[in-house]
Design a protein around this motif. Sequence first.
Motif, short mmCIF file in Angstrom:
data_model
loop_
_atom_site.label_atom_id
_atom_site.label_comp_id
_atom_site.label_asym_id
_atom_site.label_seq_id
_atom_site.Cartn_x
_atom_site.Cartn_y
_atom_site.Cartn_z
N THR A 285 0.79 -1.23 0.00
CA THR A 285 0.00 0.00 0.00
C THR A 285 0.83 1.28 0.00
N PRO A 286 1.76 1.52 0.96
CA PRO A 286 2.39 2.84 1.06
C PRO A 286 3.61 3.00 0.15
N THR B 110 -3.93 -3.91 -3.39
CA THR B 110 -3.66 -2.77 -2.53
C THR B 110 -4.94 -2.35 -1.81
N ALA B 111 -4.82 -1.35 -0.94
CA ALA B 111 -5.97 -0.90 -0.13
C ALA B 111 -7.01 -0.20 -1.00
N ASP C 211 -9.60 2.69 -2.24
CA ASP C 211 -9.54 4.16 -2.20
C ASP C 211 -10.33 4.65 -0.98
N SER D 149 -3.93 4.71 -2.98
CA SER D 149 -2.65 4.36 -2.36
C SER D 149 -1.50 4.65 -3.31
N LYS E 58 -1.14 1.86 -5.78
CA LYS E 58 -2.09 1.89 -6.89
C LYS E 58 -1.67 2.92 -7.94
N GLN F 128 -8.54 -4.33 -5.34
CA GLN F 128 -8.67 -3.56 -4.11
C GLN F 128 -9.78 -4.14 -3.22
#
Length: 302
Positions: free
Chosen positions: A8-9, A31-32, A34, A46, A49, A61
């Motif tokens: 994610t980050p 990924t996480a 939105d 993210s 993304k 997601q």
Amino acid sequence: MKIVFMGTPDFAVASLKALKEAEMDIVGVVTAPDKPAGRGQKLQVSAVKQYAVANGLRVLQPVKLKDPGFIEELRSLNADLQVVVAFRMLPEIVWSMPPKGTINLHASLLPQYRGAAPINHAIINGEKESGATTFFLKQEIDTGDVIFSDTVQIPEDMTAGELHDQLMQLGADLLVRTIKAIETGDYQEQPQPESGELKHAPKIFKEFCQIDWSRPAREVHNLVRGLSPYPTAFTQLNGKTLKVFRTEIEEKEPGIAPGGFLTDGKTFLKFAARDGFLKLTELQYEGKKRMGIGEFLRGVRL
């Protein structure tokens, strides 16, 4: 090998970029979702993304990792290996899916500093070295068999942000090396030792960030740099919150109670700890921007 990447980050972006530049076959990126953020509550995507979309990678997601629709879509990718960097804890149905398993990159020298905030806690505890480790996932968090690890030194005044950036690149290179070794079978898994003193790295909450000036100056200094730039150590000054990003230790008996401060109103502001002073060199007053001590003192009366 077909690879699914999960992260994610920003820390994870360096690894995804390294895999892409190594021309690995990334069949999907998880990924996480939105999330609305800021005053306008605009949807924020993210960092992973953003990179994935810009490079034409398929993005998944899921809100819930056990959702049958997500499991079905993940399985349809037919990945040989899953790679996890700074992501959520995975259920067994996910991490056990690929034939070659799921590997994780962790920003510490395992088994030390298992948990959500290994970079912060290593500096807060005054460690002289840290590193990155790749390992195979299993049920208990950060406990799987180690594949490779690399070490870096932590200079005395390094902040968590600076160590983060160094480990981000070190970890990306280590991950590429790990995946190549898995592809050729040229590696030897090593179980993590469970004997001796294990230091942990739990998630950091706000109350942990408040400075206790009754502690030794070195401990407070390490807390400040271990929480800089985020989530940031703080204290109170004139009834307002004062975030502290950098300090310098002055090894001189304070002569005033811990928490008291001295200033010339122009060049220095120093707080008394148990056994010395801490000069504040970078800080942020409530409602103001981050600034150096000179600029801060020109704008506030103490």
